[in-house]
Design a protein around this motif. Sequence first.
Motif, PDB file in Angstrom:
ATOM      1  N   UNK A   1      52.315  38.529  41.921  1.00 31.42           N
ATOM      2  CA  UNK A   1      51.319  38.440  41.111  1.00 31.42           C
ATOM      3  C   UNK A   1      51.485  39.448  39.725  1.00 31.42           C
ATOM      4  N   UNK A   2      51.707  38.492  38.618  1.00 30.62           N
ATOM      5  CA  UNK A   2      51.846  39.077  37.412  1.00 30.62           C
ATOM      6  C   UNK A   2      50.579  39.671  36.928  1.00 30.62           C
TER       7      UNK A   2
ATOM      8  N   UNK B   1      48.382  41.473  34.046  1.00 29.58           N
ATOM      9  CA  UNK B   1      48.395  41.644  32.510  1.00 29.58           C
ATOM     10  C   UNK B   1      49.736  41.435  31.905  1.00 29.58           C
TER      11      UNK B   1
ATOM     12  N   UNK C   1      45.838  30.491  44.749  1.00 30.09           N
ATOM     13  CA  UNK C   1      46.839  31.279  45.360  1.00 30.09           C
ATOM     14  C   UNK C   1      46.437  32.665  45.183  1.00 30.09           C
ATOM     15  N   UNK C   2      46.102  33.047  43.843  1.00 31.93           N
ATOM     16  CA  UNK C   2      45.799  34.455  43.594  1.00 31.93           C
ATOM     17  C   UNK C   2      44.762  34.759  44.361  1.00 31.93           C
TER      18      UNK C   2
ATOM     19  N   UNK D   1      45.759  35.757  47.808  1.00 31.24           N
ATOM     20  CA  UNK D   1      46.334  37.260  47.754  1.00 31.24           C
ATOM     21  C   UNK D   1      45.360  38.381  47.500  1.00 31.24           C
TER      22      UNK D   1
ATOM     23  N   UNK E   1      43.093  38.953  50.585  1.00 32.99           N
ATOM     24  CA  UNK E   1      43.944  39.531  51.650  1.00 32.99           C
ATOM     25  C   UNK E   1      44.370  41.140  51.329  1.00 32.99           C
ATOM     26  N   UNK E   2      44.771  41.578  50.027  1.00 36.85           N
ATOM     27  CA  UNK E   2      44.947  42.929  49.639  1.00 36.85           C
ATOM     28  C   UNK E   2      43.941  43.553  49.585  1.00 36.85           C
TER      29      UNK E   2
ATOM     30  N   UNK F   1      40.863  39.682  37.703  1.00 39.40           N
ATOM     31  CA  UNK F   1      40.024  40.401  38.627  1.00 39.40           C
ATOM     32  C   UNK F   1      39.500  41.537  37.747  1.00 39.40           C
TER      33      UNK F   1
ATOM     34  N   UNK G   1      37.627  45.103  37.713  1.00 40.25           N
ATOM     35  CA  UNK G   1      37.500  46.301  38.875  1.00 40.25           C
ATOM     36  C   UNK G   1      36.223  46.817  38.671  1.00 40.25           C
TER      37      UNK G   1
ATOM     38  N   UNK H   1      37.901  47.715  34.347  1.00 40.88           N
ATOM     39  CA  UNK H   1      38.970  47.160  33.820  1.00 40.88           C
ATOM     40  C   UNK H   1      39.278  45.643  34.328  1.00 40.88           C
ATOM     41  N   UNK H   2      39.952  44.902  33.401  1.00 41.52           N
ATOM     42  CA  UNK H   2      40.401  43.620  33.703  1.00 41.52           C
ATOM     43  C   UNK H   2      41.919  43.369  34.004  1.00 41.52           C
ATOM     44  N   UNK H   3      42.220  42.950  35.232  1.00 41.40           N
ATOM     45  CA  UNK H   3      43.626  42.618  35.445  1.00 41.40           C
ATOM     46  C   UNK H   3      43.689  41.014  35.382  1.00 41.40           C
ATOM     47  N   UNK H   4      44.252  40.477  34.321  1.00 42.16           N
ATOM     48  CA  UNK H   4      44.734  39.163  34.379  1.00 42.16           C
ATOM     49  C   UNK H   4      45.958  38.875  35.283  1.00 42.16           C
ATOM     50  N   UNK H   5      45.821  38.149  36.215  1.00 41.11           N
ATOM     51  CA  UNK H   5      46.774  37.733  37.281  1.00 41.11           C
ATOM     52  C   UNK H   5      47.378  36.521  37.077  1.00 41.11           C
ATOM     53  N   UNK H   6      48.763  36.378  36.725  1.00 43.25           N
ATOM     54  CA  UNK H   6      49.294  35.137  36.467  1.00 43.25           C
ATOM     55  C   UNK H   6      48.649  34.527  35.449  1.00 43.25           C
TER      56      UNK H   6
END
Lengths: 77, 77
Positions: free
Chosen positions: A64-65, A67, B16-17, B20, B23-24, B56, B58, B62-67
């Motif tokens: 997972x990349x 940001x 796919x993300x 993951x 799951x996490x 995502x 949070x 915060x924003x987590x841009x994933x892939x």
Amino acid sequence: MAKSVFYHAGCPVCVSAEHDVITLIGEDQVEVVHLGEDRNRIAEAENAGVKSVPALVTPNGNVLHINFGASMADVKG
Amino acid sequence: MAKSVFYHAGCPVCVSAEHDVITLIGEDQVEVVHLGEDRNRIAEAENAGVKSVPALVTPNGNVLHINFGASMADVKG
């Protein structure tokens, strides 16, 4: 469950994402690797499919990349 | 802890993300929003700072841009 591995290079984007990931997943579920300080693990990260940091490699091997802090080319300098 | 919100648009990278992340973090900790099907939440996502999906947000905002699946411009079509 096996741990995830969070690769980063100390940049501000990385540090912020690290805090978020640890909060979300739990500190005991994540190994944190600073590729700037632990340069002999750069090849391991690349083999895992890490193309930029920060990135989280999950226990099942997905990358997972998160940001965008720096490309692996920048990390290798 | 408040839930995180995972915004996606149904693309393969997103799915796919999503697996993951669930799951996490744990399914009960994440609200999943499909912006292709729930288009009236696109503005909410943009206001949260989402620039591409999957992403995502949070509990602390915060924003987590994933892939990278698709830009918000693509989602809006």
